[in-house]
Write an enzyme that holds these catalytic residues in place. Structure first.
Site, PDB file in Angstrom:
ATOM      1  N   GLU A 267      -3.989   2.030  -7.314  1.00 10.56           N
ATOM      2  CA  GLU A 267      -4.196   3.035  -6.530  1.00 10.56           C
ATOM      3  C   GLU A 267      -3.443   4.128  -6.863  1.00 10.56           C
ATOM      4  O   GLU A 267      -2.322   4.220  -6.202  1.00 10.56           O
ATOM      5  CB  GLU A 267      -4.149   2.699  -5.003  1.00 10.56           C
TER       6      GLU A 267
ATOM      7  N   HIS B 257       0.822  -1.160  -0.137  1.00  6.45           N
ATOM      8  CA  HIS B 257       0.039  -0.029   0.072  1.00  6.45           C
ATOM      9  C   HIS B 257       0.906   1.138  -0.085  1.00  6.45           C
ATOM     10  O   HIS B 257       2.021   1.551   0.685  1.00  6.45           O
ATOM     11  CB  HIS B 257      -0.704  -0.182   1.148  1.00  6.45           C
TER      12      HIS B 257
HETATM   13  P1  PGA Z   1      -9.434   5.924   0.277  1.00  7.48           P
HETATM   14  O1  PGA Z   1      -8.567   5.046   0.626  1.00  7.48           O
HETATM   15  O2  PGA Z   1     -10.844   5.398  -0.153  1.00  7.48           O
HETATM   16  O3  PGA Z   1     -10.111   6.693   1.471  1.00  7.48           O
HETATM   17  O4  PGA Z   1      -9.119   6.958  -0.855  1.00  7.48           O
HETATM   18  C1  PGA Z   1      -8.093   3.687  -0.280  1.00  7.48           C
HETATM   19  C2  PGA Z   1      -6.822   3.301   0.139  1.00  7.48           C
HETATM   20  O5  PGA Z   1      -5.903   3.855   0.472  1.00  7.48           O
HETATM   21  O6  PGA Z   1      -6.754   2.140  -0.164  1.00  7.48           O
END
Ligand code: PGA
Length: 272
Positions: free
Chosen positions: A186, A118
């Site tokens: 992401e 992440h």
């Molecule tokens: P968010 O986070 O939905 O609050 O943008 C997603 C993540 O960091 O996995």
């Protein structure tokens, strides 16, 4: 639940109001609670509300990733639509690593999945691609399914960052091991706590296609087509449709919006 691709190409029925594009196969809706909520009482209320509401979610697999100390407290029961995941793991099985948890411990506590790489761990804990690679291998040894997060920061080129992360993070994995990997795109700039600029479904689609192209280069077209690719970054009630139907993602990774049971459940129900 260590079962490979699991029917990715089975079309689901759509509700009339949804866009015409069909969902292809199993959809993952993953809740990343991060270091929230503040108490076990709140956490268990959140878990129980989601658990009750996501029964009979068809081809949708809901994976809740709470802080690891609560994994053992939560029981998905006989609900096949619900599983638990961890947010991180160490790369060793045991040893002198103060404060760390191994994949085996997480699996023993009930996790079936683990988020690896992440951006918050890469940025705040200095996790390198080499460490991410070791963690993926450790997770696979413990029969956890890794959810590998990749994505560029603001101002970086998506292609360059994602290709480099995939190449390094997946180095040395066999085709058999690759079948267990879920890739989460992401873009760091779209994460709610990072400013949450919205990533358009078109940009998410380009990223998904690029990830499949990279996996084709690293492995094969067959494997690239079978690997679930999901989207994360400011997903909330109402925008999930664009990522799933327009961007053809195999699911969403939800941070902030997964902390409100009603909103999270609506995301799941909107996809159904
Ligand atoms: P968010 O986070 O939905 O609050 O943008 C997603 C993540 O960091 O996995």
């Amino acid at each position: 639940m260590f079962g490979g691709f699991g029917g990715i190409f089975v079309p689901l029925k759509l509700k009339a109001k949804k866009s015409k594009l069909k969902i292809m196969g199993k959809i993952f809706v993953i809740a990343n609670w991060k270091m929230n909520p503040k108490t076990f009482k709140e956490a268990s209320e959140l878990f129980e509300s989601v658990k009750k509401a996501v029964k009979k979610s068809g081809d949708i697999k809901v994976i809740i990733c709470p802080p690891a100390l609560w994994l053992k407290e939560f029981n998905p029961g006989a609900n096949m639509n619900l599983s638990l995941g961890a947010q991180n793991c160490h790369w060793e099985v045991s040893g002198a690593y103060t404060g760390e948890l191994s994949s085996q411990m997480l699996a023993d506590a009930g996790a079936e999945y683990v988020i690896v790489g992440h951006s918050e761990r890469r940025n705040y804990m200095g996790e390198s691609d080499e460490v991410v690679n070791l963690k993926i291998k450790a997770a696979l040894r413990a029969k956890l399914r890794p959810i590998l997060c990749v994505g560029e920061r603001a101002g970086e080129e998506m292609n360059l960052v994602v290709e480099s992360q995939l190449t390094k993070d997946l180095a040395g994995l066999s085709v058999g091991q690759m079948k267990e990997i879920i890739v989460a795109y992401e873009p760091v700039w779209a994460i709610s706590t990072e400013g949450g600029r919205s990533c358009s479904p078109d940009d998410a689609l380009s990223a998904a296609l690029f990830i499949r192209k990279t996996l084709t280069k690293l492995y094969s077209r067959f494997l690239a087509d079978k690997t679930p690719i999901i989207y994360g970054g400011s997903v909330h009630d109402g925008n999930e449709d664009g990522y799933i139907r327009q961007a053809r993602m195999n699911g969403v990774l939800v941070g902030g919006a997964s902390l409100e049971a009603e909103e999270f459940v609506r995301i799941v129900q909107n996809i159904k």
